[in-house]
Design an enzyme around this catalytic site. Structure first.
Site, PDB file in Angstrom:
ATOM      1  N   HIS A 182     107.836  60.736   2.744  1.00 16.94           N
ATOM      2  CA  HIS A 182     109.222  60.658   2.913  1.00 16.94           C
ATOM      3  C   HIS A 182     109.930  60.092   1.778  1.00 16.94           C
ATOM      4  CE1 HIS A 182     113.152  59.814   5.003  1.00 16.94           C
ATOM      5  NE2 HIS A 182     112.704  60.379   5.780  1.00 16.94           N
ATOM      6  N   ASP A 213     107.989  63.362  11.994  1.00 11.32           N
ATOM      7  CA  ASP A 213     107.416  64.783  12.300  1.00 11.32           C
ATOM      8  C   ASP A 213     105.735  64.882  12.715  1.00 11.32           C
ATOM      9  OD1 ASP A 213     109.754  65.900  10.194  1.00 11.32           O
ATOM     10  OD2 ASP A 213     109.965  66.124  12.227  1.00 11.32           O
TER      11      ASP A 213
HETATM   12  C1  SDX Z   1     112.162  64.568   7.540  1.00 11.33           C
HETATM   13  O1  SDX Z   1     115.641  62.756   4.417  1.00 11.33           O
HETATM   14  C2  SDX Z   1     115.331  62.644   5.689  1.00 11.33           C
HETATM   15  O2  SDX Z   1     115.764  61.386   6.289  1.00 11.33           O
HETATM   16  C3  SDX Z   1     114.581  63.697   6.347  1.00 11.33           C
HETATM   17  C4  SDX Z   1     114.184  63.250   7.838  1.00 11.33           C
HETATM   18  C5  SDX Z   1     115.560  63.090   8.684  1.00 11.33           C
HETATM   19  O3  SDX Z   1     115.422  62.406   9.597  1.00 11.33           O
HETATM   20  O4  SDX Z   1     116.223  63.708   8.302  1.00 11.33           O
HETATM   21  O5  SDX Z   1     113.512  61.870   7.940  1.00 11.33           O
HETATM   22  C6  SDX Z   1     113.298  64.308   8.571  1.00 11.33           C
HETATM   23  O6  SDX Z   1     112.414  65.620   6.720  1.00 11.33           O
HETATM   24  C7  SDX Z   1     110.864  64.013   7.380  1.00 11.33           C
HETATM   25  C8  SDX Z   1     110.034  64.686   6.238  1.00 11.33           C
HETATM   26  C9  SDX Z   1     109.331  65.604   6.765  1.00 11.33           C
HETATM   27  N1  SDX Z   1     108.542  66.478   5.932  1.00 11.33           N
HETATM   28  C10 SDX Z   1     107.293  66.677   5.947  1.00 11.33           C
HETATM   29  O7  SDX Z   1     106.572  65.869   6.589  1.00 11.33           O
HETATM   30  C11 SDX Z   1     106.654  67.292   4.689  1.00 11.33           C
HETATM   31  C12 SDX Z   1     105.654  66.782   3.897  1.00 11.33           C
HETATM   32  N2  SDX Z   1     106.297  65.715   3.118  1.00 11.33           N
HETATM   33  C13 SDX Z   1     106.556  66.152   1.913  1.00 11.33           C
HETATM   34  O8  SDX Z   1     106.845  67.432   1.639  1.00 11.33           O
HETATM   35  C14 SDX Z   1     107.413  65.154   0.881  1.00 11.33           C
HETATM   36  O9  SDX Z   1     106.661  63.763   1.325  1.00 11.33           O
HETATM   37  C15 SDX Z   1     108.828  64.911   1.146  1.00 11.33           C
HETATM   38  C16 SDX Z   1     109.459  66.437   1.113  1.00 11.33           C
HETATM   39  C17 SDX Z   1     109.189  64.523   2.766  1.00 11.33           C
HETATM   40  C18 SDX Z   1     109.408  63.890   0.188  1.00 11.33           C
HETATM   41  O10 SDX Z   1     109.360  64.406  -0.796  1.00 11.33           O
HETATM   42  P1  SDX Z   1     109.816  63.680  -2.226  1.00 11.33           P
HETATM   43  O11 SDX Z   1     110.376  62.302  -1.773  1.00 11.33           O
HETATM   44  O12 SDX Z   1     110.377  64.711  -3.114  1.00 11.33           O
HETATM   45  O13 SDX Z   1     108.586  63.139  -2.706  1.00 11.33           O
HETATM   46  P2  SDX Z   1     107.866  63.907  -3.688  1.00 11.33           P
HETATM   47  O14 SDX Z   1     107.647  65.437  -3.182  1.00 11.33           O
HETATM   48  O15 SDX Z   1     108.067  63.736  -5.139  1.00 11.33           O
HETATM   49  O16 SDX Z   1     106.260  63.143  -3.556  1.00 11.33           O
HETATM   50  C19 SDX Z   1     106.075  62.184  -4.418  1.00 11.33           C
HETATM   51  C20 SDX Z   1     104.363  62.252  -4.757  1.00 11.33           C
HETATM   52  C21 SDX Z   1     104.214  63.592  -5.418  1.00 11.33           C
HETATM   53  O17 SDX Z   1     102.924  63.540  -5.930  1.00 11.33           O
HETATM   54  P3  SDX Z   1     103.238  63.329  -7.513  1.00 11.33           P
HETATM   55  O18 SDX Z   1     103.903  64.398  -8.118  1.00 11.33           O
HETATM   56  O19 SDX Z   1     103.863  61.967  -7.711  1.00 11.33           O
HETATM   57  O20 SDX Z   1     101.785  63.351  -8.013  1.00 11.33           O
HETATM   58  O21 SDX Z   1     103.583  62.371  -3.233  1.00 11.33           O
HETATM   59  C22 SDX Z   1     103.007  63.475  -2.975  1.00 11.33           C
HETATM   60  C23 SDX Z   1     103.650  64.409  -4.090  1.00 11.33           C
HETATM   61  O22 SDX Z   1     102.670  65.677  -4.609  1.00 11.33           O
HETATM   62  N3  SDX Z   1     103.380  63.780  -1.698  1.00 11.33           N
HETATM   63  C24 SDX Z   1     102.106  64.358  -0.868  1.00 11.33           C
HETATM   64  C25 SDX Z   1     102.993  64.400   0.391  1.00 11.33           C
HETATM   65  N4  SDX Z   1     104.267  64.150   0.408  1.00 11.33           N
HETATM   66  C26 SDX Z   1     104.427  63.738  -1.038  1.00 11.33           C
HETATM   67  N5  SDX Z   1     101.119  64.450  -0.896  1.00 11.33           N
HETATM   68  C27 SDX Z   1     100.432  64.931  -0.029  1.00 11.33           C
HETATM   69  N6  SDX Z   1     100.971  65.231   1.291  1.00 11.33           N
HETATM   70  C28 SDX Z   1     101.965  64.809   1.478  1.00 11.33           C
HETATM   71  N7  SDX Z   1     102.697  64.917   2.584  1.00 11.33           N
END
Ligand code: SDX
Length: 428
Positions: A306, A363
């Site tokens: 998140h 989720d």
């Molecule tokens: C919702 O914003 C809100 O409040 C949203 C929400 C709401 O109520 O409105 O809470 C609802 O959207 C919840 C989130 C649902 N999405 C997912 O579950 C999809 C999987 N999660 C990711 O795509 C990600 O965690 C995000 C999109 C939720 C957040 O992404 P960020 O903050 O941009 O973080 P990032 O992508 O930069 O990740 C940081 C690191 C990265 O690695 P590095 O580049 O630092 O090496 O963590 C890794 C990412 O690759 N990473 C994951 C991961 N999520 C982040 N690796 C594996 N699995 C994951 N799920």
């Protein structure tokens, strides 16, 4: 940086910018005069360090896993409140009296029907159209039916639009589901609760009376509460930006629905259940965890991570408890729940997820409950949109009511070609 100002030294310039404090949470550096004083922009493409507005509606402390709606913790609301009461709270800022809640619920109930012409919109879609595509289209079309409530400068009309949107979303969503399964639309009934009405419009058939299972109604109502608002998430920011141009609230909510559909946002509940189905049994979890950690593999653990929560999403805690309640009430078991629990356990003990502070979010478990209740995965994000409509419209109203509100218009760091002369076709 002093107590109430921050100093920027750049290109031989020194600029002091005021620091503003809220009730709780991080202070902000007010950079509104930065470009005028220095010719510099700030740069923050994902808005990781940028506050886009003032808001008094929802507060999240991502490090502590805290979510407050008008100051009330989500865990207390989920345990003691109802979705209708949370709608009132988000819109009005205070919990209602008993009479206030009854009047609000009655008002919403009396707006649950949609114009009969709206049902013809569905026939333009293929039966296998994704219901989120239908929601984008039909909700956007609402602005064609309600010219009497699109003067956004009139607080009364803003209130009527808010009530109409909150009330009609379940009806429109249920119609999208009925259309996809080839069953007749079911009209709302005024003697049912908001959530009971939605369940009946979705699952009732003319051939027999639909019995609302109380445990399912309670779980669905709680799921709506858990999804109601979440400060300046992507879809809420979309609604605010659309609304900042003066677009009518129906069009703004349609924009929010479109943004919510993305798998990185509201589409994650559908993606998370599909991921659990692909993993299947717990013995296959290590392989998928390794894939999620592999930079060269686009696979991510859907429902994990998140932007704000770097601790357990408090909504996921309630959601996991709700799975157990629904399974007990319906006397069902779903092996995917065991897989989800095991996946959470392994991920939360893996250094990659620990170091990156990746925890289950709202989720991760929701799809297991929704599937047990009988919703197809394609309806999961639609359910999220039903619930989030009150958050979107409360945030939109807060913005439109702000006398200092301006159209949102970000700038950029330009990386394209500098000015150059046109080259005639004969010389290319
Ligand atoms: C919702 O914003 C809100 O409040 C949203 C929400 C709401 O109520 O409105 O809470 C609802 O959207 C919840 C989130 C649902 N999405 C997912 O579950 C999809 C999987 N999660 C990711 O795509 C990600 O965690 C995000 C999109 C939720 C957040 O992404 P960020 O903050 O941009 O973080 P990032 O992508 O930069 O990740 C940081 C690191 C990265 O690695 P590095 O580049 O630092 O090496 O963590 C890794 C990412 O690759 N990473 C994951 C991961 N999520 C982040 N690796 C594996 N699995 C994951 N799920």
């Amino acid at each position: 940086m002093s107590e109430n100002s921050a100093t920027l030294n750049a290109d031989g310039m020194t600029v002091d910018m005021p620091v503003k404090s809220g009730t709780i949470g991080p202070d902000v550096v007010d950079i509104r005069k930065l470009y005028g004083q220095t010719g510099l922009f700030t740069y923050d493409p994902g808005f990781t360090s940028t506050a886009s507005c003032d808001s008094a509606i929802t507060y999240i402390d991502g490090d502590e896993g805290v979510l407050l709606h008008r100051g009330y913790p989500i865990g207390q609301l989920a345990e003691h409140s109802s979705f209708m009461e949370v709608c009132y709270l988000l819109l009005n800022g205070e919990l209602p009296s008993a009479d206030g809640l009854s009047e609000f619920s009655r008002t919403i109930t009396r707006h649950t029907m949609v114009h009969e012409q709206l049902s013809t919109f569905y026939r333009g879609f293929r039966r296998d159209a994704h219901p989120m595509a239908i929601m984008c289209g039909v909700v956007g079309a609402l602005s064609a039916f309600y010219h009497d409530s699109t003067d956004i400068s009139d607080p009364e009309q803003r209130t009527i639009s808010a009530h109409r949107l909150i009330a009609k979303m379940p009806t429109i969503a249920a119609m999208a589901y009925k259309y996809s399964v080839g069953q007749p639309f079911v009209y709302p009934r005024n003697d049912l609760s908001y959530t009971g009405n939605f369940l009946r419009m979705t699952f009732a058939v003319p051939a027999e009376e639909y019995v609302i299972e109380p445990a399912v109604e309670k779980a669905m109502d709680r799921i709506f509460m858990l999804h109601a608002d979440h400060e300046q998430n992507a879809s809420t920011s979309t609604v605010r930006l659309a609304g900042s141009s003066g677009a009518n609230p129906f069009a703004c909510i349609a924009a929010g629905i479109a943004c919510l559909w993305g798998p990185a946002h509201g589409g994650a509940n559908e993606a998370a259940l599909n991921m659990l189905k692909e993993i299947g049994t717990p013995d296959r979890i290590p392989h998928y965890i390794e894939r999620a950690k592999d930079k060269n593999d686009p696979f991510r653990l859907m429902g994990f991570g998140h932007r704000v929560y770097k601790n357990y999403d408090p909504r996921a805690t309630v959601m996991q408890e709700t799975v157990r309640e629904v399974f007990t009430a319906l006397k069902v078991k779903d092996p995917l729940f065991e897989t989800a629990l095991r996946l959470e356990e392994l991920a939360l003990n893996d250094p990659y997820f620990i170091d990156k502070k990746l925890f289950p979010n709202v989720d991760f478990y929701s799809g297991i409950i929704l599937s047990a209740i009988g919703f197809p995965t394609t309806m999961f994000t639609v359910l999220f949109a039903i619930a989030r409509t009150v958050g979107w419209i409360a945030q939109w109203n807060e913005m439109i009511s702000d006398p200092g509100q301006k159209i949102g218009r970000p700038r950029q760091l330009y990386t394209g070609p500098a000015a150059r002369d046109y080259v005639p076709l004969t010389e290319r």
